[in-house]
Design an enzyme around this catalytic site. Structure first.
Site, short mmCIF file in Angstrom:
data_model
loop_
_atom_site.label_atom_id
_atom_site.label_comp_id
_atom_site.label_asym_id
_atom_site.label_seq_id
_atom_site.Cartn_x
_atom_site.Cartn_y
_atom_site.Cartn_z
N ARG A 15 63.59 -21.80 -4.74
CA ARG A 15 64.50 -21.68 -5.87
C ARG A 15 65.14 -20.29 -5.92
O ARG A 15 64.61 -19.33 -5.38
CB ARG A 15 63.75 -21.93 -7.19
CG ARG A 15 63.39 -23.38 -7.43
CD ARG A 15 62.53 -23.54 -8.67
NE ARG A 15 61.17 -23.02 -8.47
CZ ARG A 15 60.23 -23.04 -9.40
NH1 ARG A 15 60.49 -23.52 -10.62
NH2 ARG A 15 59.01 -22.57 -9.15
N LYS A 75 59.63 -16.96 -9.68
CA LYS A 75 58.18 -16.83 -9.79
C LYS A 75 57.76 -15.37 -9.92
O LYS A 75 58.50 -14.46 -9.55
CB LYS A 75 57.49 -17.48 -8.60
CG LYS A 75 57.63 -18.99 -8.55
CD LYS A 75 57.08 -19.66 -9.81
CE LYS A 75 55.57 -19.56 -9.91
NZ LYS A 75 55.05 -20.25 -11.13
N TYR A 94 59.35 -16.22 -14.65
CA TYR A 94 58.12 -16.90 -15.04
C TYR A 94 56.97 -15.98 -14.67
O TYR A 94 56.91 -15.47 -13.54
CB TYR A 94 57.96 -18.24 -14.31
CG TYR A 94 58.94 -19.30 -14.74
CD1 TYR A 94 58.91 -19.83 -16.02
CD2 TYR A 94 59.90 -19.77 -13.86
CE1 TYR A 94 59.81 -20.80 -16.43
CE2 TYR A 94 60.82 -20.75 -14.25
CZ TYR A 94 60.77 -21.25 -15.53
OH TYR A 94 61.66 -22.21 -15.93
N HIS A 96 53.30 -16.16 -16.57
CA HIS A 96 52.00 -16.80 -16.78
C HIS A 96 50.86 -15.78 -16.70
O HIS A 96 49.88 -15.96 -15.97
CB HIS A 96 51.79 -17.93 -15.77
CG HIS A 96 52.86 -18.98 -15.82
ND1 HIS A 96 53.00 -19.87 -16.86
CD2 HIS A 96 53.87 -19.27 -14.95
CE1 HIS A 96 54.04 -20.67 -16.63
NE2 HIS A 96 54.58 -20.32 -15.49
N GLU A 118 58.63 -18.38 -19.82
CA GLU A 118 57.86 -19.44 -20.49
C GLU A 118 57.54 -19.13 -21.94
O GLU A 118 57.05 -20.01 -22.67
CB GLU A 118 56.57 -19.75 -19.72
CG GLU A 118 55.50 -18.67 -19.78
CD GLU A 118 55.64 -17.62 -18.71
OE1 GLU A 118 54.71 -16.80 -18.57
OE2 GLU A 118 56.69 -17.60 -18.01
N ASP A 268 49.15 -23.19 -13.70
CA ASP A 268 49.62 -21.80 -13.73
C ASP A 268 49.25 -21.10 -15.03
O ASP A 268 49.42 -19.88 -15.14
CB ASP A 268 51.12 -21.69 -13.45
CG ASP A 268 51.96 -22.63 -14.26
OD1 ASP A 268 51.44 -23.19 -15.26
OD2 ASP A 268 53.14 -22.81 -13.94
#
Length: 355
Positions: A15, A75, A94, A96, A118, A268
């Site tokens: 991505r 990521k 993102y 996490h 997120e 995740d």
């Protein structure tokens, strides 16, 4: 602002944070855009596509990170990228962090500002998480269907069954974006579907999918009674910013049928199934007590073009807001700030990392 888009380095992550038309919009607003060479190739966007809309192509990650003020990643940074981060960077990605204390400490020690996709929140919704949750939910059924094939070690069952053969049973924990999309696909295939949710509105929505869908409240006893009958168990539980609660114990997994499959989309955030641990697309599965486990943490990376287009659409307006002076104080973006000035500032992240 100087906005940088690095090439993703997580295993088989194709991505890209923004596709060329979205980059062009930022440039039209007066920002500078820098894209690492090859960042969009796996999603079908060449360096020339970015050049045509006014972006500048950087030859490598070092030059990209040096030039950028804001870093747009899909990521979270991995170890090889830590040394490239600076205190004056704004990292928008993102993250996490509740399930990744090592990265959390790095970002805190760097002193930069880290905004997590997120946890960006608007009107009680998570606009930057929803499209990837939609994709992960749909993929979970595609992947689970394949893992149930006999040659993959699965039970050898067709989820939709046949007139003379039983239907497969799909059990889904959670009926939000990920769980709801998983239920839609599983129901359309003709599987027997049981969905758990603590929210009445979600239960009504799942029940309306059809007569092959049963929607139940998330009582521990009901989950325990149902899990052992599952052919495919999907974990899709989310508490924004926090670690996922463990709804399925190792003992419950031991009672599942040999060759059944577990896919935990919430891995995740630590996962909602006790026996799950993170995997990647090079080594996506492992087996515990005869049950196949799939714990890939970047599931939408399997469909990078679809995922990049979906992410870019929702992300670009927030990048524009964050790139303006004082943008970090925008209410939706402020909710997404996890780390700033050497502190964990998101309450759920701070609580998780204090444990």
């Amino acid at each position: 602002m100087r906005i940088g888009i690095p090439k993703e380095v997580k295993v088989r992550e194709g991505r890209v944070a923004l596709i060329p038309p979205a980059v062009n919009e930022l440039i039209r607003q007066g920002h500078e855009a820098y894209v690492q060479s090859g960042a969009g190739v796996a999603s079908g966007y060449s360096d020339e596509d970015y050049l045509r809309v006014g972006a500048q192509i950087m030859p490598d990650a070092v030059s990209l990170y040096e030039r950028a003020q804001m870093l747009l990643k899909v990521k979270e940074p991995v170890a090889e990228e830590y040394k490239l981060l600076r205190p004056d960077h704004i990292l928008f990605s993102y993250l996490h962090l509740a399930a990744n204390p090592a990265l959390a400490r790095v970002l805190k020690d760097k002193g930069l500002t880290a905004v997590a996709f997120e946890t960006v929140e608007s009107g009680g919704k998570l606009p930057l998480l929803v499209p990837m949750s939609d994709i992960a939910g749909r993929l979970s059924i595609h992947i689970g269907t394949t893992l149930l094939h006999g040659y993959e070690g699965g039970r050898g069952i067709l989820l939709g069954g046949m007139p003379s053969a039983e239907r497969g049973h799909v059990v889904i924990l959670g009926a939000g974006a990920a769980g709801g999309n998983a239920a839609v696909v599983a129901a359309a295939l003709g599987a027997r579907v049981t969905v758990f949710s603590p929210k009445r509105a979600e239960l009504e929505r799942m029940h309306a999918l059809g007569p092959n869908v049963t929607a139940l409240p998330s009582y521990a006893s009901l989950i325990a009674e149902t899990v052992y009958r599952a052919d495919l168990l999907i974990g899709a539980v989310l508490i924004p910013g926090a670690k996922a609660p463990k709804l399925v114990t190792a003992e419950m997994v031991r009672k599942m049928k040999p060759g059944s499959v577990i896919i935990d989309i919430s891995v995740d955030q630590g996962g909602c199934i006790e026996t799950i641990h993170p995997t990647d697309y090079e080594h996506p599965t492992y087996t515990v007590d005869g049950v196949i486990h799939f714990g890939v943490t970047n599931m939408p990376g399997a469909v990078p073009r679809t995922a990049s287009q979906a992410l870019s659409t929702v992300l670009a307006p927030y990048v524009s807001r964050l790139a303006t002076e004082g943008g970090v104080n925008d209410p939706a973006i402020a909710a997404g700030v996890n780390v700033a000035h050497g502190r964990f500032v998101h309450p759920a992240v701070a609580a998780a990392l204090a444990q």
